[in-house]
Design a protein around this motif. Structure first.
Motif, PDB file in Angstrom:
ATOM      1  N   ARG A  31      -3.823 -23.949 -19.495  1.00  0.00           N
ATOM      2  CA  ARG A  31      -3.604 -22.178 -18.982  1.00  0.00           C
ATOM      3  C   ARG A  31      -4.075 -21.250 -19.961  1.00  0.00           C
ATOM      4  O   ARG A  31      -4.659 -19.881 -19.590  1.00  0.00           O
ATOM      5  CB  ARG A  31      -2.167 -22.176 -19.100  1.00  0.00           C
TER       6      ARG A  31
ATOM      7  N   THR B 193      -5.551 -20.606  -3.985  1.00  0.00           N
ATOM      8  CA  THR B 193      -5.041 -19.937  -4.962  1.00  0.00           C
ATOM      9  C   THR B 193      -3.996 -20.800  -5.682  1.00  0.00           C
ATOM     10  O   THR B 193      -3.510 -20.734  -5.211  1.00  0.00           O
ATOM     11  CB  THR B 193      -4.404 -18.230  -4.450  1.00  0.00           C
TER      12      THR B 193
ATOM     13  N   GLN C 199      -6.141 -18.918 -15.764  1.00  0.00           N
ATOM     14  CA  GLN C 199      -4.203 -18.839 -15.687  1.00  0.00           C
ATOM     15  C   GLN C 199      -5.018 -18.877 -13.664  1.00  0.00           C
ATOM     16  O   GLN C 199      -3.204 -19.234 -13.014  1.00  0.00           O
ATOM     17  CB  GLN C 199      -3.522 -17.793 -15.789  1.00  0.00           C
ATOM     18  N   GLU C 200      -6.113 -18.911 -13.756  1.00  0.00           N
ATOM     19  CA  GLU C 200      -5.724 -19.368 -12.259  1.00  0.00           C
ATOM     20  C   GLU C 200      -6.956 -19.153 -11.450  1.00  0.00           C
ATOM     21  O   GLU C 200      -8.433 -19.035 -11.834  1.00  0.00           O
ATOM     22  CB  GLU C 200      -5.371 -17.695 -11.384  1.00  0.00           C
TER      23      GLU C 200
ATOM     24  N   ALA D 137       0.602 -24.375  -7.282  1.00  0.00           N
ATOM     25  CA  ALA D 137       0.250 -24.739  -9.155  1.00  0.00           C
ATOM     26  C   ALA D 137       0.457 -26.061  -9.319  1.00  0.00           C
ATOM     27  O   ALA D 137       0.894 -27.108  -9.275  1.00  0.00           O
ATOM     28  CB  ALA D 137       1.685 -24.499  -9.068  1.00  0.00           C
TER      29      ALA D 137
ATOM     30  N   LYS E 132      -1.904 -21.768  -9.162  1.00  0.00           N
ATOM     31  CA  LYS E 132      -1.772 -21.117 -10.626  1.00  0.00           C
ATOM     32  C   LYS E 132      -1.862 -22.027 -11.321  1.00  0.00           C
ATOM     33  O   LYS E 132      -1.761 -23.189 -11.152  1.00  0.00           O
ATOM     34  CB  LYS E 132      -1.086 -20.956 -10.353  1.00  0.00           C
TER      35      LYS E 132
END
Length: 787
Positions: free
Chosen positions: A394, A421, A398-399, A337, A423
């Motif tokens: 974001r 992946t 968002q990802e 993240a 975030k």
């Protein structure tokens, strides 16, 4: 030690040296001290060791910053006969990411003794061999390197043979036994010698082998290889049975075709991968060769004739690399993240890429999709950093699914992909936005407190607590009172409520500022303007300004008897404090003494004559005018206009008294009736109570009298001043009443012995009183009371 720092990631290299075979837990070095890292940083950054190969020989004590031996390190197992041996690994810290390359040189210790492949060497030598003949011996093996490896050989006894040691280009030694004096089979058939190999370590280590020499009949010539060294190459992954090379030796004797070939002291890998035809000397593959395991083979080969004479040579086989290994991607560190306000160059992940091939086949290039806001940077050898290349948002994305592609330089090239992946975590970078910059609300006056007026709404593009919107009314005053005393707002829903009932006549509109604030830290906010307009209701009846109505005097309008049709008598003036259609007034004549004589203008309130005034028209006229607004429902007010039809002012004055009398009488009649009703009710209650009390009292007196009567004498009693219970005088009262209470009279009459009459009159003259008394004689009442 080399150290390189950047704005977002710290990288560096440090090198240590340790001897092999150290016990587990032994100290290697302190990276905290050597790299200038605070021990607390190692703990907070979750420092750890990452090894690309998977075998972790060195561990990290995070609390102290010490590197310690985690498992046994055998230099010979790790590096074989390579003189330079080292292991490398990375130390990774997070938050922020730091990467340090640690190289540990493994120093050789003399932990291995020279070893001969066989416990005994058997040689068959012809007695005809001339002095100087050479016989190759299998060399000893010492896996140590440098000074600790094999240094020399000794032979005992040396009455017939001595040693000839030749150094090869690769540093190894070729051992030959040279015949010094001729052998005589008839004197001695068997000779036993001892060959000793000694290394250079401290303390020295050695190994021995027994040599058994069997003396044969004469064999005049020794086999000789065509080359002292055979050099060839083979492609890895070549098929089994592939011909690698062919060795050949010649012998001057007639039996040269009886020469046999064999590998001298073959290693386990040589035995598994190669075979040699003892008759033809062909060397072929017996297994699959992997360049990543074996890059070169050195094989000693021996040629032996039927007489036992031998010659030796060496085969050097280079393995040619084939691009048969795809790059291997290892994620050393990945946060998973990233905040959306991360700056350019922020490290997202640290990647290690290994390709076991060599040359261009092992040269790897890493890349990511250029449409993504990320890029790959090379930090250290085989290590790459995935960093941000542009700003993140974001609210837009968002990802991210980031595909890392590693491609080698082989032909054809091989590649590997790894998907990460990532975030994007929210940062409070958006203030709440109202749906409208200006809101307008309408509310009817006389509203009930706590009724809702309007609902405002603001949206925040952030997420979670950063998007939780609360509503507030900004501080302000209105007419000297805070705005919060007029309206309130639900902080969660944005519904605005009235705190009090509004009056349009006092407050027609006002403006407030509403603030929407999110739950971020620090919070962000925005404002909107709310205009509140109070809408009028028909809550006020018209007010009569003219003619003025008072209880003390009567105003009358005079109309001359000569007035023509349409003569303006007066004008009723009224206002309504409401607005709009609620203030539109209309006038109409409700009652009149003579409807045929006067009319009222519906719009202007003007009272005019409808016809010509005549002598027959009454002097006194009473007009009731109703003023009505246009509201729903409508409200009205009534005004009485007194009109006197006369040509002279004295006539008007004489009529004003009657106007005043009628008006006063009408106004006070209701009040007097109510007052009389209350007085009568009170008197009735008191009378009833008095009667009941007297009855009870008499009843008790009778009971007492009857109880005491038998014991009392009967004595008549008379008051001293009265005779036989009669009054001395007789009084006479008269009360006269008329249908009009205003004109009532009361007469108090003195005793009959006196002739004087006192009269009291409230209105009128004595003559009028006598006349009224005579007319109302039937209502007289005479009350005689004796005292």
């Amino acid at each position: 030690m080399a150290l390189t720092l950047s704005a977002h990631i710290a990288t560096g290299q440090i090198r240590y040296s340790v001897p092999e075979e150290m016990t587990v837990g032994s100290f290697v070095g302190n990276i905290g001290t050597d790299l200038g890292l605070d021990p607390k940083r190692l703990v907070s950054g979750k420092a750890r060791v990452f090894t690309a190969g998977g075998s972790e020989y060195v561990g990290l004590n995070r609390e102290k910053g010490d590197l310690i031996v985690k498992q046994r390190i055998d230099r010979e197992q790790l590096c074989g006969d390579l003189s330079a041996c080292s292991i490398s690994f990375n130390v990774i810290l997070e938050n922020p990411i730091e990467l340090y390359r640690v190289n540990v040189d493994i120093l050789d210790i003399n932990d291995n003794s020279p070893v001969f492949p066989k416990g005994e060497i058997q040689l068959e030598i012809s007695e005809g061999s001339p002095p100087g003949a050479r016989f190759s011996l299998e060399s000893a093996i010492d896996p140590d390197v440098g000074i600790n490896t094999l240094q020399k050989y000794t032979l005992h006894p040396t009455d017939h043979f001595n040693l000839n040691i030749q150094s090869r280009t690769d540093g190894s030694k070729n051992v030959e036994m040279v015949l010094q004096t001729a052998l005589d089979r008839e004197k001695k058939t068997n000779h036993y010698l001892t060959l000793t190999a000694v290394d250079g370590g401290k303390p020295q280590r050695s190994g021995t082998v027994k040599i058994h020499v069997l003396v044969l009949d004469a064999n005049d010539n020794v086999p000789v290889f065509s080359q002292s060294t055979y050099k060839t190459s083979v492609i890895e992954n070549a098929a089994k049975g592939t011909l690698v090379t062919t060795v050949s030796a010649t012998d001057a004797d007639e039996s040269s075709h009886n020469i046999q070939y064999y590998f001298e002291h073959p290693s386990a890998s040589v035995k598994a991968l190669f075979t040699i035809d003892s008759e033809s000397g062909e060397v072929r593959l017996a297994g699959e060769i992997d360049y990543e395991k074996y890059k070169q083979f050195k094989i000693k080969v021996t040629a032996k004739d039927h007489g036992g004479l031998t010659d030796s040579s060496e085969i050097l086989i280079d393995v040619i690399d084939v691009n048969d290994n795809t790059p291997k991607i290892t994620i050393m560190s990945f946060s998973g993240a990233l905040p959306e306000d991360a700056g350019l160059g922020t490290v997202v992940a640290i990647i290690n890429v290994q390709d076991l091939d060599s040359g261009d086949n092992g040269r790897v290039t890493c890349s990511v999709d250029r449409t993504l806001p990320f890029k790959i940077e090379s930090s250290l050898t085989n290590d790459y950093s995935l960093v941000t290349d542009s700003t993140l948002d974001r609210e837009q994305t968002q990802e991210y699914n980031i595909t890392i592609t590693a491609v080698d330089g082989g032909s054809p090239s091989l590649s590997t992909k790894e998907v990460l992946t990532l975030k994007i975590s929210d940062v409070n970078d958006h203030a709440p936005q109202f749906e409208q910059q200006i809101y307008t609300a309408f509310v009817f006056e006389n509203n009930s407190p706590s009724s809702s007026i309007i609902s405002v709404k603001a949206e925040d593009a952030d997420w979670g607590p950063n998007a939780r919107v609360s509503y507030f009314i900004n501080d302000g005053d209105l007419n000297g009172h805070p705005l919060t005393s007029y309206v309130s707002i639900n902080s969660d829903s944005g519904v605005i409520y009235a705190v009090k009932s509004f009056d349009f006549e006092q407050l027609k509109s006002f403006k407030i500022q509403v603030k929407a604030q999110d739950g971020g830290s620090p919070p962000l906010s925005s404002n909107t303007t709310l205009n509140i307009f109070i809408q009028d209701q028909n809550d006020n009846a018209p007010q009569i300004l003219y003619p003025v109505q008072t209880s003390s005097s009567v105003v009358a309008e005079m109309v001359p008897r000569s007035a023509d049709v349409g003569y303006l008598v007066t004008k009723v003036v009224a206002v309504d404090v409401d607005s709009g259609q609620n203030a539109w007034l209309s006038y109409k004549l409700q009652k009149a003494t003579d409807r045929a004589l006067f009319e009222v203008g519906a719009q202007n309130g003007e009272i005019r004559t409808v016809r010509q005034v005549t002598d027959k028209d009454a002097v006194k006229h009473r007009l009731t005018v109703v003023v009505e607004d246009n509201g729903q429902p409508s409200r009205s007010a009534t005004v009485i206009v007194n009109v006197a039809v006369a040509d002279s002012f004295p006539e008007v004055i004489s009529e004003l008294t009657n106007f005043n009398h009628d008006t006063t009488y009408s106004d006070n009649l209701t009040f007097y009736l109510i007052l009389a009703l209350v007085v009568v009710s009170v008197l009735f209650i008191f009378s009833l109570i008095a009667i009941i009390s007297v009855k009870i009292y008499r009843w008790r007196q009778n009971r007492l009298f009857y109880k005491s009567a038998p014991n009392l004498p009967v004595i008549p009693y008379y008051p001293p001043v009265y005779a036989d219970g009669t009054l001395q005088r007789v009084y006479n009262y008269e009360m006269c009443g008329t249908t009009d209470s205003r004109m009532s009279d009361i007469k108090f009459v003195r005793p009959y012995s006196q002739n004087t009459l006192v009269n009291v009159s409230r209105a009128g003259t004595v003559q009028r009183e006598k006349k009224e008394q005579e007319e109302d004689a039937d209502l007289s009442l005479e009350i005689n009371t004796a005292h």
